[in-house]
Design a protein around this motif. Structure first.
Motif, PDB file in Angstrom:
ATOM      1  N   GLY A 198       6.692  32.060  10.066  1.00 18.93           N
ATOM      2  CA  GLY A 198       7.384  30.908  10.627  1.00 18.93           C
ATOM      3  C   GLY A 198       6.475  29.910  11.317  1.00 18.93           C
ATOM      4  N   ALA A 199       5.187  30.230  11.452  1.00 25.08           N
ATOM      5  CA  ALA A 199       4.243  29.322  12.117  1.00 25.08           C
ATOM      6  C   ALA A 199       3.474  28.536  11.063  1.00 25.08           C
ATOM      7  N   TYR A 200       3.463  27.217  11.202  1.00 28.23           N
ATOM      8  CA  TYR A 200       2.701  26.394  10.262  1.00 28.23           C
ATOM      9  C   TYR A 200       2.144  25.148  10.945  1.00 28.23           C
ATOM     10  N   LYS A 231       1.866  20.486  23.205  1.00 27.73           N
ATOM     11  CA  LYS A 231       1.765  21.669  22.342  1.00 27.73           C
ATOM     12  C   LYS A 231       2.639  21.463  21.113  1.00 27.73           C
ATOM     13  N   ILE A 232       2.108  21.811  19.954  1.00 27.59           N
ATOM     14  CA  ILE A 232       2.869  21.744  18.711  1.00 27.59           C
ATOM     15  C   ILE A 232       3.559  23.084  18.476  1.00 27.59           C
ATOM     16  N   LEU A 233       4.830  23.037  18.142  1.00 25.11           N
ATOM     17  CA  LEU A 233       5.637  24.233  17.885  1.00 25.11           C
ATOM     18  C   LEU A 233       6.282  24.131  16.514  1.00 25.11           C
ATOM     19  N   ALA A 234       6.477  25.267  15.875  1.00 23.64           N
ATOM     20  CA  ALA A 234       7.254  25.321  14.640  1.00 23.64           C
ATOM     21  C   ALA A 234       8.660  25.769  15.014  1.00 23.64           C
ATOM     22  N   LEU A 235       9.617  24.869  14.890  1.00 29.42           N
ATOM     23  CA  LEU A 235      11.004  25.151  15.246  1.00 29.42           C
ATOM     24  C   LEU A 235      11.760  25.537  13.978  1.00 29.42           C
ATOM     25  N   THR A 236      12.066  26.821  13.861  1.00 28.59           N
ATOM     26  CA  THR A 236      12.736  27.311  12.654  1.00 28.59           C
ATOM     27  C   THR A 236      13.919  28.201  13.046  1.00 28.59           C
ATOM     28  N   GLY A 237      14.768  28.467  12.094  1.00 23.87           N
ATOM     29  CA  GLY A 237      15.905  29.343  12.345  1.00 23.87           C
ATOM     30  C   GLY A 237      17.221  28.596  12.283  1.00 23.87           C
ATOM     31  N   HIS A 238      18.244  29.144  12.942  1.00 15.97           N
ATOM     32  CA  HIS A 238      19.606  28.634  12.826  1.00 15.97           C
ATOM     33  C   HIS A 238      19.910  27.517  13.835  1.00 15.97           C
ATOM     34  N   VAL A 239      19.121  26.423  13.725  1.00 19.48           N
ATOM     35  CA  VAL A 239      19.403  25.211  14.496  1.00 19.48           C
ATOM     36  C   VAL A 239      19.584  24.064  13.510  1.00 19.48           C
ATOM     37  N   LYS A 240      20.201  22.984  13.982  1.00 19.34           N
ATOM     38  CA  LYS A 240      20.550  21.890  13.073  1.00 19.34           C
ATOM     39  C   LYS A 240      19.338  21.121  12.568  1.00 19.34           C
ATOM     40  N   VAL A 263       7.376  20.337  16.017  1.00 21.37           N
ATOM     41  CA  VAL A 263       7.747  19.673  17.265  1.00 21.37           C
ATOM     42  C   VAL A 263       6.517  19.616  18.160  1.00 21.37           C
ATOM     43  N   GLU A 264       6.260  18.459  18.776  1.00 23.65           N
ATOM     44  CA  GLU A 264       5.159  18.353  19.741  1.00 23.65           C
ATOM     45  C   GLU A 264       5.716  17.844  21.069  1.00 23.65           C
ATOM     46  N   VAL A 265       5.550  18.642  22.107  1.00 24.11           N
ATOM     47  CA  VAL A 265       6.117  18.325  23.422  1.00 24.11           C
ATOM     48  C   VAL A 265       5.092  18.620  24.506  1.00 24.11           C
ATOM     49  N   ARG A 296       0.848  -1.201   0.000  1.00 26.83           N
ATOM     50  CA  ARG A 296       0.000   0.000   0.000  1.00 26.83           C
ATOM     51  C   ARG A 296       0.873   1.237   0.000  1.00 26.83           C
ATOM     52  N   LEU A 297       0.663   2.093  -0.980  1.00 27.24           N
ATOM     53  CA  LEU A 297       1.348   3.386  -1.043  1.00 27.24           C
ATOM     54  C   LEU A 297       0.400   4.425  -0.466  1.00 27.24           C
ATOM     55  N   CYS A 298       0.775   5.021   0.648  1.00 14.83           N
ATOM     56  CA  CYS A 298      -0.079   5.990   1.337  1.00 14.83           C
ATOM     57  C   CYS A 298       0.573   7.370   1.315  1.00 14.83           C
ATOM     58  N   VAL A 299      -0.103   8.320   0.699  1.00 13.51           N
ATOM     59  CA  VAL A 299       0.368   9.707   0.682  1.00 13.51           C
ATOM     60  C   VAL A 299      -0.200  10.381   1.918  1.00 13.51           C
ATOM     61  N   THR A 300       0.653  10.695   2.865  1.00 11.29           N
ATOM     62  CA  THR A 300       0.212  11.174   4.172  1.00 11.29           C
ATOM     63  C   THR A 300       0.350  12.688   4.315  1.00 11.29           C
ATOM     64  N   GLY A 301      -0.044  13.166   5.484  1.00 13.18           N
ATOM     65  CA  GLY A 301       0.219  14.548   5.854  1.00 13.18           C
ATOM     66  C   GLY A 301       1.644  14.697   6.365  1.00 13.18           C
ATOM     67  N   CYS A 302       1.925  15.849   6.916  1.00 17.08           N
ATOM     68  CA  CYS A 302       3.282  16.206   7.337  1.00 17.08           C
ATOM     69  C   CYS A 302       3.811  15.269   8.425  1.00 17.08           C
ATOM     70  N   HIS A 303       5.059  14.816   8.260  1.00 14.39           N
ATOM     71  CA  HIS A 303       5.737  13.979   9.262  1.00 14.39           C
ATOM     72  C   HIS A 303       6.472  14.833  10.295  1.00 14.39           C
ATOM     73  N   GLY A 304       6.608  16.127  10.036  1.00 13.50           N
ATOM     74  CA  GLY A 304       7.230  17.026  11.002  1.00 13.50           C
ATOM     75  C   GLY A 304       8.670  17.402  10.713  1.00 13.50           C
TER      76      GLY A 304
END
Length: 423
Positions: free
Chosen positions: A221-223, A372-381, A386-388, A62-70
């Motif tokens: 930056g929020a999505y 809480k889901i967060l959008a982690l963006t910027g100058h990190v590796k 992110v959900e924590v 089964r090939l499943c096209v999903t939503g965002c994996h994060g």
């Protein structure tokens, strides 16, 4: 699809769909979210599909096209089950090797594995990757199980079992008490107790009431809301249905900005499929409950993320905020009592009712429960969604999940909450 006229028919359909999929030995889940689409995931999906057919595996795989994996910066990403193999930066040219080596012969392709930029170590499964390991993905993990354009996937994964439970065995008061006990607060930024909002709307005079999902996410930056709505729109619909039952509403709106074309498209498909099955409309699952949802598209005005401006926009007026001396739970859309919550808030509702308020309240802090889901963006590796648990230190998010500054230096400041937040 046949219209479902009872709870029993919903469960029969669920078992029927599971039985039809018993011949599936392997599932290839490719992210079809906005981030991975920008990295050519559609071409990858097409190449994998053709290769499965060419190698005679399209009936058992089964090939499943999903939503965002994060893990958006690693896209296109895919997971191959049952061994949970995680591949990243996949290209259409990798399709033959993925199908022949991994799908058909269970051999791992080392060059497609994720390599941690901090340790230099490669990981085979999603569960082992530090970015995911340090999270508690209660909502985001549900994206992996479903094709957002296929309501059958949501039903097989247990979808709409919660609204079935509510209509069978819970009064509106019971539902509201569970939400109050859970400690769920609004995830749109205000943090207002969701249960209190529902109580006020339920107790407001009048027979005509509304529920609204605010998907007008405007901060740069929020999505978070975009990815939840485009990845699992039926989860939002089910949450809204439960809320509508609780407060006494028969009509709902999902207000989504037009700059989120995939979220708009998937929401429209989900609503249409739910109507076709009888999960939206009159006498849902043979009950006395009738409820329907329309999609309202915003024109890009940042101010329409504010509740009263949003409601004015839905009414076809200029999106301007009004004085807050009268709350929208009493005088809201079309001057009727209205419950408005954002995407992530609605997404939490089915799990709270299904698992119980104490389950949800066991996560987070004394004053803020759940994740809480967060959008982690910027100058990190490592960047992405992110959900924590609430109360997680920023240091944990930046270093344990984000891997620290991408140049190896110390981090001087973190900007939180977009332009209206602080450092």
């Amino acid at each position: 699809m046949l219209r479902l006229n009872s709870y029993r028919e919903l469960e029969h359909l669920r078992e029927q769909l599971k039985e039809q999929r018993q011949c599936i030995t392997t599932t290839v889940m490719v992210c079809g979210g906005t981030g991975c689409k920008a990295s050519r995931s559609e071409e990858v999906i097409d190449a994998i599909s053709k290769e499965l057919s060419r190698q005679g595996l399209d009936t058992s795989v089964r090939l499943c096209v999903t939503g965002c994996h994060g893990f958006c910066e690693q896209g296109p990403v895919m997971i191959i089950e049952p061994h949970n193999i995680f591949y990243c930066h996949v290209s259409p040219d990798d399709a033959f090797e993925i199908v022949f080596q991994t799908v058909a012969n269970e051999k791992v392709i080392e060059r497609l594995l994720y390599t941690d930029p901090v340790t230099g170590k490669s990981y085979r499964t999603m569960a082992e990757i530090p970015f995911y390991q340090a999270q508690d993905r209660q909502i985001l993990s549900q994206n992996l199980n479903v094709n957002p354009c296929c309501i059958e996937d949501y039903i097989v994964a247990g979808g709409y079992s919660t609204i079935s439970k509510v209509l069978r065995s819970m009064t509106p008061d019971n539902v509201i008490k569970e939400i109050v006990s859970s400690g769920l607060r609004g995830r749109g930024g205000g943090g207002f107790p969701t249960g209190r909002k529902w109580i006020e709307c339920c107790e407001a005079p009048g027979d005509e009431k509304y529920v609204i999902c605010n998907a007008d996410e405007g901060d740069p930056g929020a999505y978070m809301d975009r990815c939840v709505l485009e990845g699992n729109p039926n989860l939002i619909l089910e949450g809204m249905m439960i809320g509508a039952w609780a407060v006494g509403a028969r009509k709902g709106y999902i207000y989504v900005r037009n700059e989120y074309p995939l979220a708009v498209k998937h929401s429209l498909i989900a609503v249409e499929q739910a109507r076709e099955l009888g999960l939206l409309g009159d006498n849902i699952l043979g009950s006395s409950f009738s409820f329907d949802v329309d999609i309202a598209r915003g024109g890009g005005a940042f101010v329409c993320g504010e509740s009263t401006a949003l409601m004015a926009s839905v009414e076809g007026k200029v999106g301007e905020p009004r004085a807050k001396d009268v709350h929208t739970v009493v005088d809201g859309l079309y001057h009727k009592p209205t419950t408005l919550n954002n995407v992530e808030t609605w997404a939490n509702v089915p799990s709270i009712i299904l698992n119980g308020s104490s389950w949800f309240a066991s996560k987070g802090t004394s004053g803020s429960k759940g994740t809480k889901i967060l959008a982690l963006t910027g100058h990190v590796k490592n960047t992405g969604l992110v959900e924590v648990p609430m109360g997680t230190p920023i240091r944990t998010i930046v270093y344990d999940i984000g891997g620290g500054a991408n140049n190896g230096n110390g981090v001087k400041a973190v900007q939180t909450g977009g332009p209206s937040g602080g450092c």
